[in-house]
Scaffold this motif. Structure first.
Motif, PDB file in Angstrom:
ATOM      1  N   ASP A   4       0.853  -1.179   0.000  1.00 13.84           N
ATOM      2  CA  ASP A   4       0.000   0.000   0.000  1.00 13.84           C
ATOM      3  C   ASP A   4       0.893   1.235   0.000  1.00 13.84           C
ATOM      4  O   ASP A   4       1.991   1.217   0.541  1.00 13.84           O
ATOM      5  N   ARG A   5       0.382   2.303  -0.598  1.00 17.99           N
ATOM      6  CA  ARG A   5       1.128   3.559  -0.591  1.00 17.99           C
ATOM      7  C   ARG A   5       0.201   4.660  -0.106  1.00 17.99           C
ATOM      8  O   ARG A   5      -0.389   5.384  -0.909  1.00 17.99           O
ATOM      9  N   PRO A   6       0.047   4.802   1.219  1.00 17.35           N
ATOM     10  CA  PRO A   6      -0.869   5.841   1.708  1.00 17.35           C
ATOM     11  C   PRO A   6      -0.379   7.232   1.381  1.00 17.35           C
ATOM     12  O   PRO A   6       0.802   7.535   1.471  1.00 17.35           O
ATOM     13  N   VAL A   7      -1.304   8.097   0.991  1.00 20.82           N
ATOM     14  CA  VAL A   7      -1.015   9.486   0.657  1.00 20.82           C
ATOM     15  C   VAL A   7      -2.036  10.346   1.386  1.00 20.82           C
ATOM     16  O   VAL A   7      -3.207   9.973   1.487  1.00 20.82           O
ATOM     17  N   GLU A   8      -1.600  11.488   1.916  1.00 20.73           N
ATOM     18  CA  GLU A   8      -2.506  12.358   2.654  1.00 20.73           C
ATOM     19  C   GLU A   8      -2.641  13.715   1.983  1.00 20.73           C
ATOM     20  O   GLU A   8      -1.674  14.243   1.424  1.00 20.73           O
ATOM     21  N   PHE A   9      -3.853  14.257   2.068  1.00 20.91           N
ATOM     22  CA  PHE A   9      -4.143  15.619   1.630  1.00 20.91           C
ATOM     23  C   PHE A   9      -4.777  16.349   2.805  1.00 20.91           C
ATOM     24  O   PHE A   9      -5.654  15.806   3.482  1.00 20.91           O
ATOM     25  N   GLY A  10      -4.342  17.583   3.040  1.00 20.62           N
ATOM     26  CA  GLY A  10      -4.981  18.427   4.033  1.00 20.62           C
ATOM     27  C   GLY A  10      -6.069  19.274   3.395  1.00 20.62           C
ATOM     28  O   GLY A  10      -6.258  19.289   2.175  1.00 20.62           O
ATOM     29  N   TYR A  11      -6.786  20.001   4.240  1.00 24.97           N
ATOM     30  CA  TYR A  11      -7.876  20.856   3.773  1.00 24.97           C
ATOM     31  C   TYR A  11      -7.354  21.893   2.773  1.00 24.97           C
ATOM     32  O   TYR A  11      -7.957  22.110   1.716  1.00 24.97           O
ATOM     33  N   LEU A  41      -7.625  11.241  -6.904  1.00 29.19           N
ATOM     34  CA  LEU A  41      -7.177   9.865  -7.133  1.00 29.19           C
ATOM     35  C   LEU A  41      -5.955   9.814  -8.039  1.00 29.19           C
ATOM     36  O   LEU A  41      -5.004   9.054  -7.789  1.00 29.19           O
ATOM     37  N   ARG A  42      -5.940  10.632  -9.074  1.00 30.32           N
ATOM     38  CA  ARG A  42      -4.805  10.612  -9.991  1.00 30.32           C
ATOM     39  C   ARG A  42      -3.544  11.142  -9.319  1.00 30.32           C
ATOM     40  O   ARG A  42      -2.447  10.625  -9.534  1.00 30.32           O
ATOM     41  N   ARG A  43      -3.694  12.173  -8.483  1.00 29.09           N
ATOM     42  CA  ARG A  43      -2.532  12.690  -7.761  1.00 29.09           C
ATOM     43  C   ARG A  43      -2.013  11.697  -6.729  1.00 29.09           C
ATOM     44  O   ARG A  43      -0.832  11.691  -6.396  1.00 29.09           O
ATOM     45  N   ALA A  44      -2.910  10.853  -6.232  1.00 32.05           N
ATOM     46  CA  ALA A  44      -2.494   9.838  -5.268  1.00 32.05           C
ATOM     47  C   ALA A  44      -1.859   8.626  -5.942  1.00 32.05           C
ATOM     48  O   ALA A  44      -1.301   7.768  -5.256  1.00 32.05           O
ATOM     49  N   GLY A  45      -1.948   8.535  -7.273  1.00 31.13           N
ATOM     50  CA  GLY A  45      -1.323   7.427  -7.985  1.00 31.13           C
ATOM     51  C   GLY A  45      -2.276   6.288  -8.285  1.00 31.13           C
ATOM     52  O   GLY A  45      -1.961   5.116  -8.054  1.00 31.13           O
TER      53      GLY A  45
END
Length: 429
Positions: free
Chosen positions: A136-143, A200-204
């Motif tokens: 898994d490759r978790p990715v986070e985005f803030g507000y 989704l695309r930015r997260a890969g």
């Protein structure tokens, strides 16, 4: 404007039978962690043996059990239904096309969490994101990360799949389970946010992804003594990449707490359970995902349906409602204009017919909005009642997909997707 930098993925914790603790077991059960070499059944057994049956609280301050909704719910505006609140249709008269935030219905499984936008993070993870095989490759985005992305504004309705459920019983004599909504579990708003596809695309996003499952930050839901975890429901990538938004504004204002602050999912024209509020993470999977909300609930069961239930519900059905209280009184000989709204999950509204004599005769109503998909169309018809007594008003819509409301809705045990013409009782004096 350039896209925000994608945060560096953090490795996921490993878990084995010799070094586990209750916190990590709960994380795994909630979908926030995965086990290596340990079956789910085995972990459930270990957890039960440890006596760890505590339900995790929702983020934010505790709230009294008798006050699961934040905003005021004056009885002239709403009908309280447990953790939910149904909008009274008479309050929508003269409100315009969009439902004001304060009048918008509330559908909660538990209690509205009060969250701080600047502490909030959206975590994307799962085997459907690009990375080394099996990882898994978790990715986070803030507000602020989301608000820096290109914004989209869309007018769309959100409607509970059980809207109209009570009419299975009152009109058709069917016994169904669930909240006894009349027709007020719907609202239309102008939503602003970012395309889920962009995130989704930015997260890969991997081309092998088969399910995209958002999950809320409200408390875990307990039904029949069983902890079902936090509300979550998978979307197929074709829908997730089409018109789905991660919305952070509602009618020009930040999302109110009861409607998903700081960020919610908006899935136009689909049943409301798809539009997860208070979204906190999204699992993107290369294998099919299942939750109670696409297996036990939000499928059609009962006579006329497969034993295992229908496919998970997606698009909403066709409905009409009068902007009028049940049992409203009219004076014989006085002319009136009747107003209402119709909507469909399959397309725009093409035509509405109204009967003022219980269905004996019909007249075509005047449409007041340019018919559009994903939202309702307002309409009106004049009426001069002559004969005192009780009668029913009926409205029957036809959409651009060629569907028309029928006299009887196909029953199902959980009372979803009621689409028959509703008999609206009134009295002429």
């Amino acid at each position: 404007m350039s896209a925000p930098p994608v945060p560096t993925p953090r490795p996921r914790p490993r878990l084995d039978e010799s070094a586990y603790d209750r916190r990590r077991l709960r994380q795994w059960l909630a979908g926030e962690a995965r086990a290596d070499g340990v079956s789910r059944r085995r972990l459930l057994t270990l957890l039960a043996a440890a006596g760890a049956a505590t339900v995790l609280p929702a983020p934010g301050p505790a709230r009294a059990a008798d006050n699961p909704i934040v905003k005021p719910l004056p009885p002239e505006w709403f009908i309280r239904r447990g953790t939910n609140a149904e909008t009274r249709w008479e309050t929508l008269r003269k409100t315009g096309h969009h439902t004001p935030n304060e009048l918008f219905f509330v559908r909660n499984h538990t209690t509205t969490p009060v969250l701080d936008a600047y502490d909030w993070r959206l975590r994307l993870w799962g085997s459907g994101l690009r990375g080394a095989p099996g990882e898994d490759r978790p990715v986070e985005f803030g507000y602020d990360d989301l608000r820096a992305l290109p914004a989209v504004t869309r007018t769309a309705f959100v409607e509970c799949a059980g809207n109209g459920r009570s009419h299975y019983t009152t009109q058709q004599g069917e016994t169904v389970t669930g909240t006894a909504w009349t027709l007020g579990a719907i609202g239309v708003a102008r939503w602003r946010g970012v395309r889920l596809a962009d995130v989704l695309r930015r997260a890969g996003l991997s081309p092998y992804a088969v399910d995209v499952q958002p999950r809320g930050l409200d408390a875990e839901y307990v039904s029949g003594g069983e902890n079902l975890g936090r509300v979550r429901r998978p979307l197929p990538p074709a829908k997730a990449l089409d018109d789905v938004l991660l919305a952070y504004e509602m009618n020009g204002e930040p999302l109110p707490p009861d409607h998903g602050h700081p960020v919610r999912v908006l899935v136009p024209s689909w049943v409301g359970i798809s539009s997860i509020k208070w979204v906190g993470d999204i699992e993107v999977s290369a294998q099919p995902l299942f939750s109670p909300w696409n297996t036990t609930f939000y499928r059609l069961f009962g006579p006329g349906h497969p034993e295992e239930g229908s496919a998970p519900l997606t698009r909403q059905t066709l409905k009409s409602a009068f902007e009028l209280a049940n049992g409203a009184t009219f004076t014989a000989g006085e002319g009136r204009v009747l107003h209402g709204r119709s909507w469909s999950g399959a397309g725009a509204i093409a035509r509405v017919d109204v009967s003022t004599d219980g269905g004996t005769s019909w007249r075509q109503a005047r449409l007041h909005d340019r018919p559009r998909a994903d939202t309702w169309t307002r309409w009106s018809v004049t009426w001069r009642p002559d004969t005192p007594g009780a009668t029913h008003l009926l409205a029957r819509a036809t959409d651009t997909a060629g569907r028309r409301q029928q006299d009887v809705a196909e029953p199902n045990t959980q009372g979803y997707l009621f689409d028959a013409v509703v008999r609206h009782p009134v009295t002429v004096t």
